[in-house]
Design an enzyme around this catalytic site. Structure first.
Site, mmCIF file in Angstrom:
data_model
loop_
_atom_site.group_PDB
_atom_site.id
_atom_site.type_symbol
_atom_site.label_atom_id
_atom_site.label_comp_id
_atom_site.label_asym_id
_atom_site.label_seq_id
_atom_site.Cartn_x
_atom_site.Cartn_y
_atom_site.Cartn_z
ATOM 1 C CG ASP A 105 -2.148 0.910 0.984
ATOM 2 O OD1 ASP A 105 -2.104 1.746 0.059
ATOM 3 O OD2 ASP A 105 -3.130 0.809 1.741
HETATM 4 C C1 BGC Z 1 -4.911 3.421 -0.140
HETATM 5 C C2 BGC Z 1 -5.009 2.424 -1.273
HETATM 6 C C3 BGC Z 1 -4.894 3.142 -2.601
HETATM 7 C C4 BGC Z 1 -3.598 3.929 -2.631
HETATM 8 C C5 BGC Z 1 -3.348 4.660 -3.930
HETATM 9 C C6 BGC Z 1 -3.695 4.299 -0.281
HETATM 10 O O1 BGC Z 1 -3.685 5.287 0.696
HETATM 11 O O2 BGC Z 1 -4.900 2.750 1.097
HETATM 12 O O3 BGC Z 1 -6.206 1.707 -1.185
HETATM 13 O O4 BGC Z 1 -4.964 2.222 -3.648
HETATM 14 O O5 BGC Z 1 -3.609 4.859 -1.568
HETATM 15 O O6 BGC Z 1 -4.188 5.743 -4.076
#
Ligand code: BGC
Length: 745
Positions: A262
């Site tokens: 993530d």
């Molecule tokens: C989120 C993800 C997301 C990523 C990219 C993160 O903060 O937890 O679910 O895909 O950002 O935007």
């Protein structure tokens, strides 16, 4: 799940947009592995490093959340990824013209795998048209804690419902040459202290509940990308957790794709992350020594140094690279790379968005058939609050509307101004607290559907004025909204008010409903919500329709359901409690980082069943404008221990409708399980008066428990009860039982 028959509606859905797609077929595993191995042999160390991390925020030529440049000399295409929980969007694809569908939680409320497939497919077509080869949609953490601000991005509280719908969605996406993602692996079940909280879960609960939707998505859906989560699991960062990433996901489940971190702060140490099984760091950067959003990245210069010093063996780096490459080959991204500048079949996509909304709305109460409304009547209808004159609400953050709204002033993307435009939420203050709305006006849609009616709108700010308008009308429809987002948890499941959500609510929604209900002949409440809602006002109103975050075609979909063109068929994918004191976790701690899953196997409806707590609305519940009767249950067990439960479902009302017939199993007492679990379902459309015999096959895996001594799935020996009905707490469920000899699976 197999449907008893393909309905016309389903066929229509499946055919939407087929004409425009020319997908390359999947490569065989052998061909994908061989091509990946050939490329790995030809690559320099720098080229390998380039493929295992994103190039940084804002680097992608097509926008989105991540960009991994290709290697033209070898014919390896670049890969851009975008958030796509309910449509291509997130924070980095502004004004893309992509379709925003009802939220994934709404999709789950449809209980319709074919629809999940169509949803995944259409989002994939749009990802490709915008230049993306990977979608970051597909959250399947369970709704253990309904106040979790991301509940709307997930698929409810049951692992089998979430897992099977996710698998269908994944297939729909990957068949269009787009890599699908499931996230956030694992047990990322609340947002408070999301980078540092530690989910403490016993092995059996972890396997039977939190990990099971991911296991199904990997094994049944063949998903190519798994995003590990920010939180710690049992004391170890999920993205650095060898039990999770290597022992379970890769070795036990046979996952051959990429484990992707993530964003922001999922990794805090290079070598432990790589050796635990993390294959790709996001968003990455050109310089690991730089601090971006308060953190370093690790998989560029630092990983290279670790390989050069021997701390990370070259064989491990080669495995990371090969996983990425075989995934690109396998799902046709190499054969058919996406190109930005494609066209989106907007009308087909909007039609699908509307179908999903129509199938996902859950009719929670309908006293004396208050609904449907008669579209031909010369009646007075007043719509109250929730900005129902201009739009419908969407969730916030990367899985939200595709628009990160500062909300300072209304815009084409967001017709509603935020009350506190500068408000920010979360530990890092990266997101605003402003709700976004889609310009899909329920008021306009209702007027179009019921031209003889006198339909008006009053905002809910002045409860007395709204109540007076309601007193003069035949019907009052109150629109109640509950805004939730990534990076926040709800302070409560009560409808938000000016104190609990000052950026988005100027008044007390509960007081408004009470004031209107006191004066109105017929009060109908429409909810636009991202999670369960408590309803101390429920007895005062005639009807409640849960529309979730209904997407860009929410207005017309609401008109069609409320005026009876569509018979509601959604069922709750999570329990609605009477009060928060009934939840297993009484409150979300803002001080302790440990989130202890004390309820163990009693997650979701299992808790209410085991503790004999009456919920407000049970998991699986949802009314229809017609009635369904169940009869003639039988079960049959074949030599492999595969159980088939069969029964007759009859539409005993006077209009066509669809019912989600659900099968729950009670395991042998010796298994030590909660009273029941969902093991299968079918959504069946039936014309008025028609009956149909339905068979539901239950694979042994659905009846298994996790043996913590042998660390294996086990089918316990003994007597199994099966219950069939239209909810997990059907008033008169059909019962049958069978004996199984039991085995290790
Ligand atoms: C989120 C993800 C997301 C990523 C990219 C993160 O903060 O937890 O679910 O895909 O950002 O935007």
């Amino acid at each position: 799940m197999h449907y008893a028959r393909l309905s016309l509606l389903t066929l229509a859905l499946l055919s939407i947009g087929f004409g425009s797609a020319h997908a390359a077929p999947f490569a065989t595993d052998a061909a994908a592995d061989a091509q990946a191995a050939t490329w790995v042999r030809q690559m320099t160390l720098d080229e390998k490093i380039q493929l295992v991390h994103g190039a940084g925020m804002g680097v992608s030529p097509v926008g989105g959340a991540s960009y991994i440049p290709g290697i033209p000399r070898l014919g390896i295409p670049a890969l851009a990824s975008a958030d796509s929980a309910g449509g291509v969007g997130g924070l980095n694809v502004p004004d893309s013209k992509a379709t925003q569908f009802p939220a994934p939680l709404a999709l789950a409320a449809s209980w319709n795998p074919e629809l999940a497939h169509a949803y995944g497919r259409q989002i994939a077509l749009e990802l490709r048209a915008l230049g993306f080869g990977e979608g970051l949609g597909g959250g399947i953490d369970l709704a253990r804690e309904p106040r979790n601000g991301r509940t709307f991005e997930y698929m409810g509280e049951d692992p089998v419902l979430a897992g099977l719908l996710s698998a269908a969605r994944t297939r729909g996406t990957q068949e269009q040459n787009v890599i699908a993602t499931v996230k956030h692996f694992a047990a990322n079940d609340q947002e408070t202290k999301r980078f540092t909280s530690n989910s403490i879960i016993d092995e059996r609960t972890l396997r039977e509940l939190s990990l099971l939707p991911f296991e199904i998505a990997v094994k049944d859906g063949g998903v190519g990308n798994v995003m590990c989560s920010y939180n710690l699991l049992n004391g170890i960062k999920a993205c650095q957790n060898p039990y999770l990433l290597t022992d379970t996901l890769k070795n036990e489940w046979g996952f051959k794709g990429t484990v992707q971190s993530d964003w922001i702060a999922a990794v805090n140490d290079t070598v432990p992350a790589v050796m635990a099984g993390l294959d790709e760091e996001e968003p990455g950067s050109s310089d690991d020594n730089a601090v971006i959003y308060g953190v370093h990245s690790h998989f560029n210069q630092w990983l290279k140094a670790a390989v050069q010093s021997g701390q990370v063996p070259m064989s491990r780096l080669d495995d990371m690279v090969a996983r990425k490459l075989r995934t690109l080959v396998k799902f046709g991204i190499v054969a058919n790379p996406p190109k930005a500048g494609g066209t989106i079949d907007v009308s087909a996509a909007r039609a699908l968005a509307q179908k999903v909304a129509e199938q996902s709305m859950v009719l929670l109460k309908n006293h004396q058939a208050a609904l449907p409304l008669d579209p031909g009547a010369a009646q007075t209808i007043v719509l109250i609050g929730g900005h129902a004159d201009v739009g419908v609400m969407a969730g916030g953050g990367s899985g939200g509307s595709g628009v990160q709204s500062s909300g300072a002033a209304p815009s084409a993307n967001n017709p509603v101004a935020c009350l506190e435009p500068k408000s920010s939420i979360g530990d890092m203050h990266m997101m605003t607290g402003c709700a976004t709305y889609f310009t899909s006006s329920p008021l306009a849609a209702f007027k179009a559907r019921a031209p003889k009616a006198n339909i008006s709108y009053v905002d809910g700010h002045d409860a007395a004025a709204a109540a007076n308008a309601a007193a003069k009308a035949d019907v009052a429809i109150v629109f109640a909204t509950q805004w939730t987002s990534e990076d926040m948890d709800l302070p409560s499941l009560a409808l938000p008010n000016a104190k609990t959500d000052p950026a988005n609510q100027s008044y007390d929604q509960e007081a408004l409903i009470r004031a209107v209900a006191a004066k109105s002949k017929r009060t109908i409440v429409v909810l636009e919500n991202g999670s369960a809602v408590t309803m101390p006002w429920l007895t005062q109103v005639s009807a409640v329709l849960d529309a979730w975050y209904p997407g860009m075609e929410g207005g017309p979909a609401l008109a069609r359901v409320l005026f009876g063109d569509v018979n509601p068929s959604g069922k709750l994918p999570l329990t609605f409690p009477k009060a928060e004191t009934d939840l297993p976790q009484k409150q979300i701690s803002t001080t302790s980082l440990d989130v202890v899953y004390k309820e163990g196997l009693q997650m979701g409806y299992r808790w209410y069943d085991a503790r004999k707590i009456e919920p407000l609305f049970a998991f699986g519940y949802g009314l229809s404008y017609t009635r369904f009767a169940y009869s003639g249950i039988k079960s049959h067990t074949d030599a492999q221990g595969r159980v088939t439960v069969s029964f007759t479902l009859k539409n005993t009302g006077d209009r066509a409708g669809a019912e989600v017939a659900q099968v729950y199993a009670a395991l042998p007492a010796s298994a030590g399980e909660p009273p029941k679990r969902l093991v299968g379902w079918k959504k069946v459309e039936l014309a008025a008066g028609l009956a149909q015999r339905i068979d539901i096959d239950i694979a042994p895996q659905r009846l298994a428990i996790w043996n913590v001594h042998t660390h294996q799935w086990q089918l316990p020996a003994g007597r199994y009860g099966f219950e069939v009905g239209g909810s997990s707490r059907a008033v008169e469920p059909l019962l049958t039982e069978t004996r199984l000899t039991g085995s290790m699976l």
